[in-house]
Design a protein around this motif. Structure first.
Motif, PDB file in Angstrom:
ATOM      1  N   ALA A  28       0.864  -0.980  -0.151  1.00 37.36           N
ATOM      2  CA  ALA A  28      -0.274  -0.272   0.291  1.00 37.36           C
ATOM      3  C   ALA A  28       0.999   1.282  -0.333  1.00 37.36           C
ATOM      4  CB  ALA A  28      -0.488  -0.221   1.035  1.00 37.36           C
ATOM      5  N   LEU A  29       1.676   1.272   1.111  1.00 35.56           N
ATOM      6  CA  LEU A  29       2.622   2.396   0.900  1.00 35.56           C
ATOM      7  C   LEU A  29       3.168   2.582  -0.121  1.00 35.56           C
ATOM      8  CD1 LEU A  29       3.930   3.337   4.863  1.00 35.56           C
ATOM      9  CD2 LEU A  29       2.291   3.828   3.464  1.00 35.56           C
ATOM     10  N   GLY A  30       3.982   1.568  -0.589  1.00 33.98           N
ATOM     11  CA  GLY A  30       5.082   1.789  -1.797  1.00 33.98           C
ATOM     12  C   GLY A  30       4.159   2.200  -3.076  1.00 33.98           C
ATOM     13  N   ALA A  31       3.534   0.954  -3.565  1.00 32.96           N
ATOM     14  CA  ALA A  31       2.301   1.904  -4.793  1.00 32.96           C
ATOM     15  C   ALA A  31       2.071   2.789  -4.381  1.00 32.96           C
ATOM     16  CB  ALA A  31       1.484   0.365  -4.224  1.00 32.96           C
ATOM     17  N   THR A  32       1.986   3.481  -2.895  1.00 33.62           N
ATOM     18  CA  THR A  32       1.044   4.172  -3.258  1.00 33.62           C
ATOM     19  C   THR A  32       2.107   5.902  -2.590  1.00 33.62           C
ATOM     20  OG1 THR A  32      -0.624   4.320  -2.012  1.00 33.62           O
ATOM     21  CG2 THR A  32      -0.774   6.352  -2.837  1.00 33.62           C
ATOM     22  N   CYS A  33       3.239   5.640  -2.132  1.00 33.68           N
ATOM     23  CA  CYS A  33       4.364   6.773  -2.695  1.00 33.68           C
ATOM     24  C   CYS A  33       4.854   6.781  -4.191  1.00 33.68           C
ATOM     25  CB  CYS A  33       5.206   6.303  -1.982  1.00 33.68           C
ATOM     26  SG  CYS A  33       4.651   6.656  -0.239  1.00 33.68           S
ATOM     27  N   ILE A  34       5.165   5.652  -4.381  1.00 32.37           N
ATOM     28  CA  ILE A  34       6.044   5.854  -6.193  1.00 32.37           C
ATOM     29  C   ILE A  34       4.606   6.605  -6.750  1.00 32.37           C
ATOM     30  CG2 ILE A  34       6.820   4.689  -8.035  1.00 32.37           C
ATOM     31  CD1 ILE A  34       7.699   2.312  -6.023  1.00 32.37           C
ATOM     32  N   GLY A  35       3.354   5.673  -7.078  1.00 31.35           N
ATOM     33  CA  GLY A  35       2.731   6.281  -7.967  1.00 31.35           C
ATOM     34  C   GLY A  35       2.550   7.564  -7.752  1.00 31.35           C
ATOM     35  N   SER A  36       2.054   8.065  -6.660  1.00 35.55           N
ATOM     36  CA  SER A  36       2.051   9.557  -6.444  1.00 35.55           C
ATOM     37  C   SER A  36       2.728  10.921  -6.406  1.00 35.55           C
ATOM     38  CB  SER A  36       0.959   9.319  -4.495  1.00 35.55           C
ATOM     39  OG  SER A  36      -0.321   8.816  -4.740  1.00 35.55           O
ATOM     40  N   GLY A  37       3.841   9.584  -6.250  1.00 33.88           N
ATOM     41  CA  GLY A  37       4.969  10.975  -6.164  1.00 33.88           C
ATOM     42  C   GLY A  37       5.991  10.702  -7.853  1.00 33.88           C
ATOM     43  N   LEU A  38       5.233   9.576  -8.599  1.00 33.03           N
ATOM     44  CA  LEU A  38       5.546  10.244 -10.408  1.00 33.03           C
ATOM     45  C   LEU A  38       4.833  10.984  -9.836  1.00 33.03           C
ATOM     46  CD1 LEU A  38       6.719   6.704 -11.473  1.00 33.03           C
ATOM     47  CD2 LEU A  38       7.534   8.641 -11.810  1.00 33.03           C
ATOM     48  N   GLY A  39       2.901  11.011 -10.327  1.00 30.86           N
ATOM     49  CA  GLY A  39       2.388  11.575 -10.927  1.00 30.86           C
ATOM     50  C   GLY A  39       2.517  12.597 -10.242  1.00 30.86           C
ATOM     51  N   ALA A  40       2.783  12.902  -8.983  1.00 31.18           N
ATOM     52  CA  ALA A  40       2.615  14.196  -8.357  1.00 31.18           C
ATOM     53  C   ALA A  40       3.889  15.116  -9.502  1.00 31.18           C
ATOM     54  CB  ALA A  40       3.485  14.367  -7.296  1.00 31.18           C
ATOM     55  N   MET A  41       5.096  14.450  -9.564  1.00 24.78           N
ATOM     56  CA  MET A  41       5.998  15.357 -10.136  1.00 24.78           C
ATOM     57  C   MET A  41       5.884  15.566 -11.970  1.00 24.78           C
ATOM     58  SD  MET A  41       8.964  13.381  -8.820  1.00 24.78           S
ATOM     59  CE  MET A  41      10.050  12.525 -10.712  1.00 24.78           C
ATOM     60  N   LEU A  42       5.313  14.717 -12.597  1.00 21.67           N
ATOM     61  CA  LEU A  42       4.985  14.882 -14.066  1.00 21.67           C
ATOM     62  C   LEU A  42       3.325  15.859 -13.597  1.00 21.67           C
ATOM     63  CD1 LEU A  42       5.097  11.001 -15.363  1.00 21.67           C
ATOM     64  CD2 LEU A  42       6.478  13.495 -15.693  1.00 21.67           C
ATOM     65  N   GLY A  43       2.767  15.815 -12.501  1.00 20.87           N
ATOM     66  CA  GLY A  43       1.369  16.636 -12.551  1.00 20.87           C
ATOM     67  C   GLY A  43       2.184  17.776 -12.923  1.00 20.87           C
ATOM     68  N   LEU A  44       2.937  18.329 -12.016  1.00 17.99           N
ATOM     69  CA  LEU A  44       4.091  20.082 -11.685  1.00 17.99           C
ATOM     70  C   LEU A  44       4.177  20.673 -12.782  1.00 17.99           C
ATOM     71  CD1 LEU A  44       4.122  21.392  -9.491  1.00 17.99           C
ATOM     72  CD2 LEU A  44       6.235  20.621  -9.131  1.00 17.99           C
ATOM     73  N   ALA A  45       5.136  19.359 -13.561  1.00 20.49           N
ATOM     74  CA  ALA A  45       6.121  19.871 -14.836  1.00 20.49           C
ATOM     75  C   ALA A  45       5.294  20.318 -15.935  1.00 20.49           C
ATOM     76  CB  ALA A  45       7.093  19.165 -14.557  1.00 20.49           C
ATOM     77  N   SER A  46       4.491  18.930 -16.464  1.00 18.08           N
ATOM     78  CA  SER A  46       3.360  19.199 -17.217  1.00 18.08           C
ATOM     79  C   SER A  46       2.631  20.285 -17.148  1.00 18.08           C
ATOM     80  CB  SER A  46       2.523  17.790 -17.128  1.00 18.08           C
ATOM     81  OG  SER A  46       1.240  18.170 -17.466  1.00 18.08           O
ATOM     82  N   GLY A  47       1.838  20.605 -15.752  1.00 17.11           N
ATOM     83  CA  GLY A  47       0.760  21.932 -15.548  1.00 17.11           C
ATOM     84  C   GLY A  47       1.538  23.198 -15.599  1.00 17.11           C
ATOM     85  N   TYR A  48       3.312  23.292 -15.058  1.00 16.33           N
ATOM     86  CA  TYR A  48       4.034  24.137 -14.734  1.00 16.33           C
ATOM     87  C   TYR A  48       4.144  24.898 -16.483  1.00 16.33           C
ATOM     88  CZ  TYR A  48       6.276  28.237 -12.932  1.00 16.33           C
ATOM     89  OH  TYR A  48       6.242  29.311 -12.464  1.00 16.33           O
ATOM     90  N   LEU A  49       5.208  23.579 -16.934  1.00 15.43           N
ATOM     91  CA  LEU A  49       6.506  24.000 -18.258  1.00 15.43           C
ATOM     92  C   LEU A  49       5.303  24.320 -19.235  1.00 15.43           C
ATOM     93  CD1 LEU A  49       9.263  21.591 -17.761  1.00 15.43           C
ATOM     94  CD2 LEU A  49       9.170  23.616 -17.217  1.00 15.43           C
ATOM     95  N   GLY A  50       3.951  23.093 -19.325  1.00 18.93           N
ATOM     96  CA  GLY A  50       2.983  22.888 -20.447  1.00 18.93           C
ATOM     97  C   GLY A  50       3.801  22.793 -21.870  1.00 18.93           C
ATOM     98  N   GLY A  51       3.079  23.481 -23.001  1.00 13.47           N
ATOM     99  CA  GLY A  51       3.850  23.034 -24.301  1.00 13.47           C
ATOM    100  C   GLY A  51       4.232  21.664 -24.382  1.00 13.47           C
TER     101      GLY A  51
END
Lengths: 315, 528, 277
Positions: C81-104
């Motif tokens: 539970a912790l492993g999958a959630t942390c990896i999934g959310s961590g990766l997702g957050a990074m991608l979401g942040l980058a994609s939302g902020y950088l755009g393009g």
């Protein structure tokens, strides 16, 4: 409007192309191919015989060639041959689709027919003991592994009624036929029902607080009429949303439920095909699933626009 | 006196009435099936998943007497061959074939079909079979000659009485020459009592009565339907609820058999030897297991009785490579087994000895040897491996389970890429030729531990040519003793499993020493 | 402290959920101390022993104590539970942040990939991934984590998009702060609340997915006593003669997921009322 639909369809095709590449590559990094699996059942066999199978099945060709071959076939409606049964994939998959579709349809029907009324009741009687009980049940439904629920249901049926509602090609009576599909459908639909109930409840609460309901009430409309006519119309949206979200989830539930109730549908078939490394079967089944999910999402979005004009503007 | 005679008369009357009532025609036998058979081609597969449903489509040249409880060399009866004779110093075997037999597609059965089947099996004709898992069985066949449509002659390199056992096994049906191999995998044609009707992948297999079957009055059933239910808990419930007449053979562990009979007391169950044995594979080419001492210590740690108790409530048999009596014919007698090292019974003493060996090699409670126990990732294997790891702990070995997917498992075994492995393997015929030549010959494909003993190999051939069954059995015992003493592939248990049916099913006779026979279903009938 | 009490009084169900989770985590962490017996030791005499004073929840086929196996199994469930959630959310957050902020084009690619991944049901994707990686604890975690990524990425991206237009971010930009710094210092902290809510909501579904994978024979392999594994195969076969093998692990899964759901609901109401359904 038409522009929007066309754009959505274009994106859909792009998405499906991505899915095809992804699934194709994923399957090829698997250690061990169909040749190994076929030989499993026979223990160890001559490496030359094995090489022959690999050549026969075209597994020694470059990945790009294999991929192009598959996609070109798809375009002509030729899904290739199953490695295991040596029959056309289409012949294996087609008869199974109606079974799963029926199950999924019934499950959704069950979910809507139980989820919406209980959601309404829960909202109207907000904070009563009934509301609490319903909310706890719905949360519990979201917490149970569906195969566990399925096993308990089967065990209960055998214990108390002495019958087993598992799949039967030719059910003896109408009752048996209804049980055979109804029980597994309810087992899968239980989860979606809980979700719909929760969404219906919260959107109903929001609506009930709004002015026009108060106006209607002050106009002298009776309480039940107000609730049902005005509020329920607004509950259509969450139901549609849920159907969109749930198609994907439902499929997961179907996989284990078809296994537990021994229903020969596509969902269980996928697991078997994965186990056999039957690439033509797996890749086509996964594509099929992706197409269904993407299509349902498109339909849900369109339905949304139809029901709620505000969204049309945004689009 | 009068009274007892009266009773006798009544009993006789009842018995005659019983036979008169017996053997009703018609009905569909509903059978569970444990998983999807890889194909319908009996010659190409080595799994009971294919044999049980498809054996009744075919006939053999000869069969083990279907009425006998044991499959033995001296209980072989005619099938498609009406008689057979040995000549030329037991190097020539001549079969007379039945006249007027037709394949399911209407073509006549002739000696050409027999020749062509065994030409495929010996590898003389290539390309027809996709897989040929039992090629090693037929190494002794020099050539096959037909004499007219109804006589076929097998010339052997050496005398081999056991070849009759291989002809009689369910794995050796006669194939039609005129049907291509891929059709045999998907839509088999035979001469048997039932015709293939339908095989839906992962769903069901349906066979229907062959109205032109050569045995008059058979079969009784109209159809047989196998429903594939991979989930065993669902299968059990379905059987209890009466949805099926018969369970898939040996699908029930002894514990489950007991449990089914508790839930449905009317069902009849038979526990039979499955022909599978659990054995320990230790890679003798890999350090530190090239040290004979360590291999010996590991064998000493094994508590065979605990395996049997845990896996089967004590019903699994303990023995050497060959299946022990009463089920097996070639295995050690109880008295003989006492004389084999490691089968003495006092596990604690053996383990003490094992610990002493390990200590002398520098291991101890604070310095456990670390190793991986490789096994196939299916329950039968995994459960046994878990127990093995538990037992190895008693001699300072800390094992870690390495479960492998089936495909990877066989590939790793073939490459000898393992240190210690728990293996569960099946032998379809209770016969020393099959056992020794498949598993213990130097360089044989399934000789996973690379055990090689040239002197013993001579004895393998010697026993194979012996005609006197009792003398041969004595020699087989001695060979088996050497194999176990050398730790070639320590045999841990011989598995048993249950098959159950409702009393409405009649005419099923289970062989106690194999699951791969007696599934012709021609004598089975339903009382409905 | 008083704040906690205030919320505790307002969300009694949330408190129950939190308590369940606390017990669950403590059990997992102190499994070695809490478990009455060794979870791996087999015992021929205890095979399928019914619940008794020695075996509080009975024993399995191999005579291993069910309670002890469940206590140790909590570790696996927690790890997954912790492993999958942390990896999934961590990766997702990074991608979401980058994609939302950088755009393009970056945003475009991330969006398309997310769409592709979302067109496959979670269990189907996890099945294909475990089948291709092989069964092991790590691979199970990865297989469950990957399907979580697109969902998280999309929510975070939407959040970032709305934050980007806010005054203080504009101000920071005007002052000449570097893009990376703005993203990390000003935008990211504001996405934390929805991220935590989302992650909690997914804890339960990761546990359920692991159970389903194990049930289908593709999850965490023996000898790890995972709850899903305990329910699968041989355990379920004995469900009529030895129901304790099926009932207790199933209850444990349901209870913990129930706890995360209760807690997640309360947390969402507190942290991120807008996301409420």
């Amino acid at each position: 409007m038409l522009d929007y639909i066309l754009r959505r369809i274009g994106l859909m095709v792009l998405t499906l192309f991505g899915v095809s590449v992804a699934i194709f590559l994923l399957l090829r990094i698997v250690p061990g191919n169909i040749a190994d699996i076929l030989f499993d059942s026979a223990g160890l066999v001559d490496p030359a015989e094995k090489q022959q199978i690999i050549t026969d099945l075209g597994l020694d060709q470059p990945l790009v060639t294999q991929y192009v071959h598959w996609i070109a076939g798809l375009a002509h409606g030729d899904l290739g041959y199953s490695y295991v049964s040596e029959k056309p994939v289409l012949d294996e998959v087609l008869p199974r689709i109606p079974i799963t579709a029926k199950l999924a349809g019934l499950a959704l029907l069950f979910a809507v027919c139980t989820g919406v009324p209980f959601g309404v009741i829960s909202a109207v009687r907000q904070n009563s003991w009934l509301d609490y009980v319903l909310r706890v049940i719905s949360l519990a439904a979201l917490s149970m592994p569906s195969f566990w629920l399925g096993l308990l249901v089967l065990m209960g049926f055998v214990n108390w009624f002495g019958i087993l509602p598992i799949y039967d090609k030719a059910p003896a009576t109408w009752g048996a036929a209804i049980l055979m599909f109804g029980v597994p459908a309810a087992t899968v639909g239980f989860r979606s029902s809980a979700l719909i109930m929760r969404l219906t409840r919260s959107s109903m609460l929001e609506v009930l607080r709004q002015d026009y309901v108060r106006t209607a009430r002050s106009k002298g409309l009776s309480e039940p009429a107000v609730t049902f006519i005005h509020a329920l119309r607004n509950a259509v949206l969450p139901v549609i949303t849920t159907i969109g979200i749930e198609t994907a989830f439902l499929f997961g539930g179907l996989i284990v439920t078809e296994t537990v109730f021994n229903i020969p549908g596509v969902a269980r078939f996928l697991v078997e095909a994965i186990r056999w490394r039957d690439y033509p079967m797996v890749q086509n089944l996964v594509m099929f699933i992706a197409i269904v999910v993407v299509l349902v999402n498109l339909i849900v979005d369109l339905a949304y626009m139809f029901v709620d004009p505000r969204i049309r503007l945004r689009a | 006196m009068m009274r007892s005679r009266l009773w006798l008369t009544v009993a006789c009357l009842l018995a005659t009435m019983g036979t008169a009532m017996a053997q009703k025609k018609g009905g569909t036998l509903r059978v569970t099936h444990r998983d999807n058979p890889p194909s319908a081609s009996v010659l190409e597969e080595a799994t009971i998943s294919t044999i049980m449903p498809f054996m009744s489509v075919f006939n053999n040249l000869v069969v083990f007497d279907p009425a006998s409880k044991l499959n033995r060399l001296d209980r072989i009866v005619p099938d498609l061959a009406t008689s057979w004779a040995w000549s030329d110093g037991d190097r020539t075997l001549t079969f007379q074939l039945r006249d007027g037999v037709k394949w399911h597609d209407g073509k006549p059965f002739t000696s050409a079909d027999v020749k062509c089947t065994w030409d495929m099996l010996t590898g003389k004709v290539n390309g027809k079979l996709r897989k040929n898992p039992r090629k090693t069985w037929w190494f002794n066949i020099k050539d096959i000659v037909t004499n007219g449509d109804h006589e076929v002659i097998f010339h052997l390199n050496d005398p081999q009485p056991s070849i009759m056992a291989m002809f009689a096994g369910g794995f050796s049906p006669v194939y039609p020459c005129h049907v291509p191999a891929n059709e045999m995998r998907t839509h088999p044609i035979g001469t048997g009592p039932f015709k293939f009707a339908e095989f839906k992948q992962n769903e069901s297999i349906r066979l229907v009565r062959n109205p032109d079957y050569w045995k008059p009055g058979r079969p009784y059933l109209d159809a047989i339907e196998f429903t594939i239910i991979p989930n065993r808990s669902t299968m059990l419930l379905a059987m209890v609820a009466g949805k099926f007449d018969l369970t898939f053979t040996s699908d029930l562990t002894p514990e489950l058999t007991k449990s089914l009979q508790e839930q449905a007391p009317a069902t009849q169950c038979v526990l039979q030897s499955t022909g599978t044995q659990g054995n320990l594979l230790v890679n003798r080419d890999r350090a530190p297991f090239d040290n004979e001492q360590i291999r010996k210590a590991m064998v000493l740690a094994i508590d065979r009785k605990a395996f049997s108790d845990i896996l089967s409530r004590g019903t699994f048999e303990i023995g050497g490579a060959n299946l022990p009596p009463p089920e097996g014919f070639w295995g050690w007698s109880k008295e003989y087994m006492e004389t084999v090292p490691g089968y003495g019974g006092d596990v604690e003493k053996s383990r003490e000895e094992g610990r002493r060996i390990m200590k002398s090699l520098g291991y101890g409670p604070d310095n456990m040897m670390q190793l991986k126990v490789t096994t196939r990732n299916i329950p039968d294997y995994r459960d046994a491996a878990v127990i093995l790891i538990d037992h190895l702990k008693s001699i300072y070995i800390q094992g870690e389970l390495e479960p492998l997917d089936s495909s990877v498992w066989y590939a790793r075994l073939a490459r000898k890429d393992f240190s210690v492995a728990m293996n569960v393997q099946g032998t379809s015929i209770d016969d020393p030729d099959v056992q020794f030549f498949e598993n213990y010959l130097c360089g044989s494909e399934r000789n996973y531990t690379s055990y090689c003993n040239a002197d013993l190999e001579k004895l393998f051939h010697q026993q194979s040519q012996m005609k006197d069954i009792d003398a041969r059995r004595k020699l087989v015992w001695d060979i088996d003793k050497t194999l176990q003493a050398d730790g070639a592939r320590p045999v841990v248990f011989h598995a048993k499993a249950g098959t159950c049916w409702w009393p409405r099913v009649h005419g099923i006779n289970i062989a106690m020493n194999t699951i791969y026979n007696h599934w012709r279903f021609e004598d089975v009938w339903l009382d409905q | 402290m008083s704040e906690v009490l205030y919320y505790a009084r307002r969300y009694p169900l949330g408190v129950i959920g939190a308590l369940i989770l606390i017990v669950f985590v403590l059990t997992a962490v102190f499994a070695g101390v809490v478990a009455p017996l060794d979870p791996l030791t087999t015992n021929p005499r205890a095979s399928l022993a019914p619940p008794s004073s020695t075996y509080l929840m009975g024993a399995d086929m191999m005579g291993r104590d069910v309670l002890s196996r469940m206590i140790h199994g909590a570790r696996i469930s927690l790890a997954v539970a912790l492993g999958a959630t942390c990896i999934g959310s961590g990766l997702g957050a990074m991608l979401g942040l980058a994609s939302g902020y950088l755009g393009g084009w970056f945003d475009l690619i991330v969006q398309r990939v997310a769409e592709i991944m979302q067109s496959l049901p979670l269990l189907v994707m996890a099945l294909v991934i475990t089948a291709s990686l092989g069964p092991s604890l790590t691979n199970t975690i990865i297989a469950i984590a990957i399907p979580l990524v697109p969902n998280v990425a999309r929510v975070i991206r939407a959040n970032v998009l709305s934050l980007r237009e806010l005054n203080y971010v504009e101000a920071a930009r005007a002052v000449g702060m570097s893009q990376a710094r703005i993203a990390l210092v000003h935008v990211f902290p504001n996405t934390l609340a929805p991220l935590i809510v989302l992650a909690t909501a997914q804890l339960g579904s990761t546990i359920l997915t692991e159970a389903s994978l194990s049930f289908l024979g593709l999850g965490v392999p023996e000898p790890y006593p995972s709850w899903g594994r305990m329910l699968s195969e041989s355990a379920a076969e004995y469900m009529r003669s030895a129901p304790w093998l099926v009932i207790f692990p199933g209850l444990a899964i349901s209870l913990v997921v129930f706890g995360t759901n209760l807690f997640g609901d309360a947390l969402r109401d507190i942290l991120d009322p807008r996301q409420g359904d």
